[in-house]
Design an enzyme around this catalytic site. Structure first.
Site, PDB file in Angstrom:
ATOM      1  N   ALA A  69       0.809  -1.222   0.000  1.00 15.67           N
ATOM      2  CA  ALA A  69       0.000   0.000   0.000  1.00 15.67           C
ATOM      3  C   ALA A  69       0.838   1.265   0.000  1.00 15.67           C
ATOM      4  O   ALA A  69       0.445   2.271  -0.597  1.00 15.67           O
ATOM      5  CB  ALA A  69      -0.930  -0.006   1.215  1.00 15.67           C
ATOM      6  N   ASN A 146      -7.490   3.163   9.763  1.00 17.40           N
ATOM      7  CA  ASN A 146      -6.714   2.132  10.458  1.00 17.40           C
ATOM      8  C   ASN A 146      -6.598   2.443  11.944  1.00 17.40           C
ATOM      9  O   ASN A 146      -6.226   1.596  12.744  1.00 17.40           O
ATOM     10  CB  ASN A 146      -5.299   2.013   9.861  1.00 17.40           C
ATOM     11  CG  ASN A 146      -4.581   3.329   9.827  1.00 17.40           C
ATOM     12  OD1 ASN A 146      -4.995   4.257   9.140  1.00 17.40           O
ATOM     13  ND2 ASN A 146      -3.513   3.443  10.586  1.00 17.40           N
ATOM     14  N   GLN A 176      -7.781  -0.980   4.766  1.00 19.12           N
ATOM     15  CA  GLN A 176      -8.529  -1.587   5.877  1.00 19.12           C
ATOM     16  C   GLN A 176      -9.969  -1.912   5.473  1.00 19.12           C
ATOM     17  O   GLN A 176     -10.786  -2.275   6.324  1.00 19.12           O
ATOM     18  CB  GLN A 176      -8.523  -0.655   7.102  1.00 19.12           C
ATOM     19  CG  GLN A 176      -7.138  -0.293   7.616  1.00 19.12           C
ATOM     20  CD  GLN A 176      -6.401  -1.471   8.263  1.00 19.12           C
ATOM     21  OE1 GLN A 176      -6.995  -2.532   8.530  1.00 19.12           O
ATOM     22  NE2 GLN A 176      -5.112  -1.307   8.522  1.00 19.12           N
ATOM     23  N   HIS A 198      -1.100  -8.123   2.945  1.00 16.47           N
ATOM     24  CA  HIS A 198      -0.843  -8.634   4.305  1.00 16.47           C
ATOM     25  C   HIS A 198      -1.886  -8.218   5.328  1.00 16.47           C
ATOM     26  O   HIS A 198      -1.866  -8.683   6.473  1.00 16.47           O
ATOM     27  CB  HIS A 198       0.583  -8.290   4.770  1.00 16.47           C
ATOM     28  CG  HIS A 198       0.810  -6.858   5.173  1.00 16.47           C
ATOM     29  ND1 HIS A 198       0.862  -6.476   6.492  1.00 16.47           N
ATOM     30  CD2 HIS A 198       1.027  -5.739   4.461  1.00 16.47           C
ATOM     31  CE1 HIS A 198       1.128  -5.169   6.561  1.00 16.47           C
ATOM     32  NE2 HIS A 198       1.223  -4.705   5.334  1.00 16.47           N
ATOM     33  N   CYS A 316       2.992   2.130  12.056  1.00 20.55           N
ATOM     34  CA  CYS A 316       3.996   2.970  11.402  1.00 20.55           C
ATOM     35  C   CYS A 316       4.208   4.278  12.164  1.00 20.55           C
ATOM     36  O   CYS A 316       5.247   4.901  12.062  1.00 20.55           O
ATOM     37  CB  CYS A 316       3.581   3.302   9.976  1.00 20.55           C
ATOM     38  SG  CYS A 316       2.893   1.906   9.103  1.00 20.55           S
TER      39      CYS A 316
HETATM   40  N1  PMP Z   1      -2.703   2.490   4.531  1.00 20.66           N
HETATM   41  C1  PMP Z   1      -3.324   2.039   5.632  1.00 20.66           C
HETATM   42  C2  PMP Z   1      -4.710   2.556   5.965  1.00 20.66           C
HETATM   43  C3  PMP Z   1      -2.688   1.112   6.463  1.00 20.66           C
HETATM   44  O1  PMP Z   1      -3.323   0.666   7.559  1.00 20.66           O
HETATM   45  C4  PMP Z   1      -1.388   0.654   6.121  1.00 20.66           C
HETATM   46  C5  PMP Z   1      -0.670  -0.351   7.004  1.00 20.66           C
HETATM   47  N2  PMP Z   1      -0.515   0.083   8.349  1.00 20.66           N
HETATM   48  C6  PMP Z   1      -0.784   1.152   4.968  1.00 20.66           C
HETATM   49  C7  PMP Z   1      -1.477   2.063   4.190  1.00 20.66           C
HETATM   50  C8  PMP Z   1       0.588   0.701   4.532  1.00 20.66           C
HETATM   51  O2  PMP Z   1       0.522  -0.601   4.029  1.00 20.66           O
HETATM   52  P1  PMP Z   1       1.789  -1.440   3.550  1.00 20.66           P
HETATM   53  O3  PMP Z   1       2.334  -2.068   4.782  1.00 20.66           O
HETATM   54  O4  PMP Z   1       1.259  -2.445   2.579  1.00 20.66           O
HETATM   55  O5  PMP Z   1       2.736  -0.483   2.892  1.00 20.66           O
END
Ligand code: PMP
Length: 372
Positions: A69, A146, A176, A198, A316
């Site tokens: 993402a 998220n 999500q 994932h 993150c």
């Molecule tokens: N967007 C949202 C709303 C997420 O929850 C996340 C993962 N925490 C991401 C983007 C990033 O996803 P990825 O780990 O596949 O880069």
């Protein structure tokens, strides 16, 4: 162990691991090569795209495979950037993989509008309407938060934008939402939609960007021209095939109902304590919970010793102090610190959720007794 941090990541399905292994060890060919075996793989990837479009409810457009993402979000935003007096609109609720791209656009000199959130975590629709104009190039708003599970009314957002301008494109981070709540891109009317494997029992490091009109997007990495030139680099074939397996085998409606029951159970048990604030606003997969007088991180660490894993909001941004999302919803800095995130999956049992919720209350009260 009871794992309640499924919004951060999920365990891969066993079946998906089998598919991954097949395409990593036996059918491992590079889809850009010209021999029969490789051409078969390339055809297989095209078939996955068609199936994925169907699951997304998209009758037109294309799917671009990415590393997840974060890359999909960067591609949608940076790839639709054009020189000139264009403006960009984001919600303050976005994940850092959107929010920090917005900040970068600002640094590059573009006018960027950040739209606040309502007390229930949805984008402030009136504020959104007030900032969209003829110079708007892109609006990016997530489908499901998220952090809180709040569900934005994407159809309404697209309507608001299209009423004001035909120039603007709409990107939605659906990480999500996809494979968790019903998604119908034809009905939503968006230009770009991000997914990541994932988050729904697929492998890490693979995702996709749905693109309604590939001509409206420019590549942000340069190389061999794979994915119609929009994403160079040898495709993660094993990851894509494993993603396909999960998407084809998941029953979104059945899981939704099951997880809804689990979430209700957890919310009921937790809300019995008057010092606990359960924010239960949209997706059954995510709730944010506050514990009066206790630091959420302290609680999270204490719970680990009882085999209960909970989240602290976006993994993150978990290490950063403060929280622009909850603060925009009206929570004070202190209140934000008392919160944890519980996120569920369809394999949890009622017994596990019950046990975890009771244990969370017990551990909270123990800490509260010590600190009050
Ligand atoms: N967007 C949202 C709303 C997420 O929850 C996340 C993962 N925490 C991401 C983007 C990033 O996803 P990825 O780990 O596949 O880069």
């Amino acid at each position: 162990m009871i794992y309640l941090d499924n919004a951060a990541t999920t365990a891969m399905l066993e079946g998906a691991v089998g598919v991954y292994q097949k395409y990593a060890c036996q059918s491992f060919y590079n889809p850009s090569a010209n021999y029969r075996e490789a051409i078969e793989i390339a055809k297989g990837l095209q078939d996955v795209k068609l199936r994925l479009k169907q699951k997304l409810g998209a009758s037109v457009g294309d799917v671009v495979f990415t590393s997840g993402a974060t890359e999909s979000n960067n591609l949608a935003i940076m790839g639709s950037k054009r020189n000139g007096k264009w403006e960009y609109v984001f919600s303050v609720g976005e994940h850092p993989s959107v929010y920090n791209v917005a900040k970068e656009l600002e640094l590059q000199g573009f006018k960027v509008h950040f739209v606040g959130l309502s007390p229930t975590g949805e984008v402030d629709y009136e504020m959104l309407e007030s900032v969209v104009n003829d110079r708007t190039r892109l609006v990016s708003v997530m489908h499901v938060s998220n952090e809180t599970g709040a569900i934005n009314d994407i159809q309404r957002i697209v309507g608001i934008i299209k009423d004001k301008t035909q120039n603007a494109m709409v990107h939605v981070d659906g990480v999500q939402a996809f494979c968790k709540i019903p998604v119908d891109l034809d009905a939503l009317g968006v230009d770009f939609y991000t997914i990541s494997a994932h988050k729904f029992h697929g492998p890490k490091g693979v995702g996709a960007l749905y693109v309604k009109n590939p001509k409206a997007l420019k590549n942000i990495v340069f190389g061999g021209g794979q994915e119609g030139g929009l994403r160079s680099g040898t495709e993660n074939v094993a990851g894509i095939m494993a993603l396909d397996y999960v998407v084809e085998n998941i029953n979104v409606d059945e899981n939704y109902n099951k997880v809804m029951q689990l979430k209700r159970l957890a919310a009921e048990i937790l809300a019995e304590d008057e010092n606990v604030d359960v924010l239960d606003v949209g997706s059954p997969y995510i709730i944010s919970v506050g514990f009066k007088g206790v630091n959420g991180e302290t609680l999270m660490r204490a719970l680990q010793d009882y085999g209960i894993i909970v989240g602290m909001g976006s993994a993150c941004s978990a290490k950063k102090s403060g929280n622009r999302i909850l603060e925009s919803m009206g929570y004070s800095k202190d209140a934000v610190k008392t919160r944890i995130r519980l996120s569920f999956n369809e394999f949890l049992t009622e017994q596990e959720v019950c046990e975890a919720a009771n244990q969370i209350i017990k551990v909270y009260r123990e800490i509260w007794e010590k600190v009050k």
